[in-house]
Scaffold this active site. Structure first.
Site, PDB file in Angstrom:
ATOM      1  N   PHE A  12      62.713  42.253  45.876  1.00  0.00           N
ATOM      2  CA  PHE A  12      63.472  42.601  44.692  1.00  0.00           C
ATOM      3  C   PHE A  12      64.964  42.533  44.961  1.00  0.00           C
ATOM      4  O   PHE A  12      65.444  43.063  45.968  1.00  0.00           O
ATOM      5  CB  PHE A  12      63.177  44.043  44.251  1.00  0.00           C
ATOM      6  CG  PHE A  12      61.837  44.246  43.623  1.00  0.00           C
ATOM      7  CD1 PHE A  12      61.642  44.027  42.265  1.00  0.00           C
ATOM      8  CD2 PHE A  12      60.768  44.684  44.391  1.00  0.00           C
ATOM      9  CE1 PHE A  12      60.401  44.226  41.685  1.00  0.00           C
ATOM     10  CE2 PHE A  12      59.525  44.890  43.814  1.00  0.00           C
ATOM     11  CZ  PHE A  12      59.342  44.664  42.459  1.00  0.00           C
ATOM     12  N   ASP A  13      65.690  41.937  44.024  1.00  0.00           N
ATOM     13  CA  ASP A  13      67.095  42.286  43.877  1.00  0.00           C
ATOM     14  C   ASP A  13      67.125  43.721  43.365  1.00  0.00           C
ATOM     15  O   ASP A  13      66.198  44.176  42.699  1.00  0.00           O
ATOM     16  CB  ASP A  13      67.750  41.340  42.875  1.00  0.00           C
ATOM     17  CG  ASP A  13      69.103  41.839  42.425  1.00  0.00           C
ATOM     18  OD1 ASP A  13      69.989  41.977  43.294  1.00  0.00           O
ATOM     19  OD2 ASP A  13      69.252  42.119  41.232  1.00  0.00           O
ATOM     20  N   CYS A  14      68.187  44.444  43.657  1.00  0.00           N
ATOM     21  CA  CYS A  14      68.254  45.834  43.222  1.00  0.00           C
ATOM     22  C   CYS A  14      69.115  46.029  41.980  1.00  0.00           C
ATOM     23  O   CYS A  14      68.645  46.496  40.942  1.00  0.00           O
ATOM     24  CB  CYS A  14      68.780  46.716  44.357  1.00  0.00           C
ATOM     25  SG  CYS A  14      68.811  48.474  43.930  1.00  0.00           S
TER      26      CYS A  14
END
Length: 230
Positions: A12-14
């Site tokens: 995941f990108d955050c």
């Protein structure tokens, strides 16, 4: 269509994907700009942020706290004001208070039951710690720009993530809201991608550089992503 059974890890990108960074950015910058008699609309603030941040991340590596300080200084230069020391720090300091999207925590908890979960983020370790506490799951890996010394969309971040995860690329699914930072570079390395299009129906391009890519799946939010698993 993505076949979820083939994946063992979801990366995941955050910020923008799990954490509502646009609200966080605006909450920090709007009062600052108002202090200097500037009344910019929200879309314009976010688009200037995107341009300034991207420019700063392309040069020699500096940590993300410093990137955000210089973003504030660039607003000052652009609009002819001198930010105070407190104002220069205010954007980075605000990360402590940025909140997850309403669908994030429940989705992560469900996904954690089936997959290894990994963060790949353009952030500093100490700044991510504030967000980690709010996300309420234990990630199997947390891979930050500070560790890698480059910023996405650099392929370096994804290559090192793949190496650390130690799974075939075919078993890794990358989920992100930024086509520019994530979908295009991840796809170029052979990763499957899900675009979380959190700006669907909104005007403007938001806090990331506008780009066109071809994700394997587009969803409006993480709740929609989880629905594909059932």
């Amino acid at each position: 269509m993505i076949v979820f059974n083939q994946y063992k890890a979801i990366t995941f990108d955050c910020y923008g994907t799990l954490i509502d960074w646009e609200t966080g950015i605006l909450t920090a910058l709007k009062p600052l700009l108002t202090n200097h008699n500037l009344n910019l609309n929200e879309n314009l603030i976010l688009e200037y942020f995107a341009a300034f941040e991207s420019e700063l991340e392309q040069g020699e590596y500096i940590n993300y706290r410093e990137v955000l300080k210089r973003v504030v200084q660039k607003f000052g230069k652009k609009f002819a004001f001198i930010p105070t020391d407190t104002e220069i720090d205010s954007l980075a300091d605000s990360i402590e208070y940025w909140q997850p999207f309403a669908d994030t925590i429940a989705a992560l908890k469900l996904l954690k039951q089936r997959f290894k979960l990994v963060i790949i983020s353009n952030i500093d370790d100490d700044l991510f710690a504030f967000s980690a506490n709010k996300l309420e799951v234990k990630f199997d890996q947390i891979i930050t720009a500070q560790q890698i010394k480059t910023y996405k969309p650099s392929l370096n971040n994804f290559r090192q993530a793949i190496e650390r995860i130690n799974l075939p690329k075919e078993q890794i699914l990358h989920v992100a809201a930024s086509v520019y930072h994530d979908i295009i570079p991840a796809k170029s390395l052979g990763l499957s991608t899900v675009w979380v299009n959190r700006r669907a129906g909104k005007q403007g391009t938001g806090a990331t550089i506008s780009s066109i890519g071809e994700p394997d799946l587009e969803v409006a939010d993480l709740q929609s992503l989880v629905s594909y698993l059932s």
